[in-house]
Design a protein around this motif. Sequence first.
Motif, mmCIF file in Angstrom:
data_model
loop_
_atom_site.group_PDB
_atom_site.id
_atom_site.type_symbol
_atom_site.label_atom_id
_atom_site.label_comp_id
_atom_site.label_asym_id
_atom_site.label_seq_id
_atom_site.Cartn_x
_atom_site.Cartn_y
_atom_site.Cartn_z
ATOM 1 N N GLU A 113 0.835 -1.200 0.000
ATOM 2 C CA GLU A 113 0.000 0.000 0.000
ATOM 3 C C GLU A 113 0.871 1.252 0.000
ATOM 4 O O GLU A 113 0.552 2.249 -0.646
ATOM 5 C CB GLU A 113 -0.901 -0.021 1.235
ATOM 6 N N GLN A 122 1.978 1.901 -3.448
ATOM 7 C CA GLN A 122 0.860 2.441 -4.221
ATOM 8 C C GLN A 122 0.748 3.950 -3.989
ATOM 9 O O GLN A 122 0.585 4.720 -4.923
ATOM 10 C CB GLN A 122 -0.454 1.760 -3.809
ATOM 11 N N THR A 123 0.867 4.366 -2.743
ATOM 12 C CA THR A 123 0.816 5.791 -2.404
ATOM 13 C C THR A 123 1.961 6.536 -3.082
ATOM 14 O O THR A 123 1.769 7.620 -3.643
ATOM 15 C CB THR A 123 0.885 5.978 -0.873
ATOM 16 N N ARG A 175 -2.355 -3.116 -6.324
ATOM 17 C CA ARG A 175 -2.886 -4.104 -5.392
ATOM 18 C C ARG A 175 -3.940 -4.978 -6.064
ATOM 19 O O ARG A 175 -4.330 -5.999 -5.537
ATOM 20 C CB ARG A 175 -3.441 -3.410 -4.167
#
Length: 169
Positions: free
Chosen positions: A13, A16-17, A45
């Motif tokens: 995650e 991803q950010t 994801r």
Amino acid sequence: MGLSIVRERLCSEAHQTALRRFVCCDGGPEWAMDAQRYIRDINIRRHADDSEIMLLVVAGASEYTDRVLGFCEYGVAAETTDDEPGFYQISYIATALETRGKHMGDLLRAAVLDRLCDDAFRTGRTPFVVTQIDPRNKPSAALFRRFGFADEGEDPEDPGYGLFRFSCV
């Protein structure tokens, strides 16, 4: 802070950010923004196909301050069969604006080619790697040529893009 290469199908995650903040273009022609839009919009994801993602990451003080300096999406484009040779494909590669001139693209490309050529050797897949490049993207074409990719001219399957091929053998 350390530099690391993350190779996985499903990144964290935090990565991803970091991809949402990734900047590889500072405007320019519309076609030049395609990679940045793709990278920022990808949901790593829930990436459904068999492609893999390699990130070049600078670790920050916490996992959510990591920065992505490079991105590459690649994988098996067509399996090798008795009747047809298969091939690998590099779909996207991009480096952050802040890394221009520091050969991060070379580092990513070398890591991906090592991984694909090793996979071809271990699995018996045909050891060809292809990529499509917009002919207006001269830096990308030069980068692939430096690594021994042959310019095959316009892609017959996708006119308007150049087709580049590399053999691991």
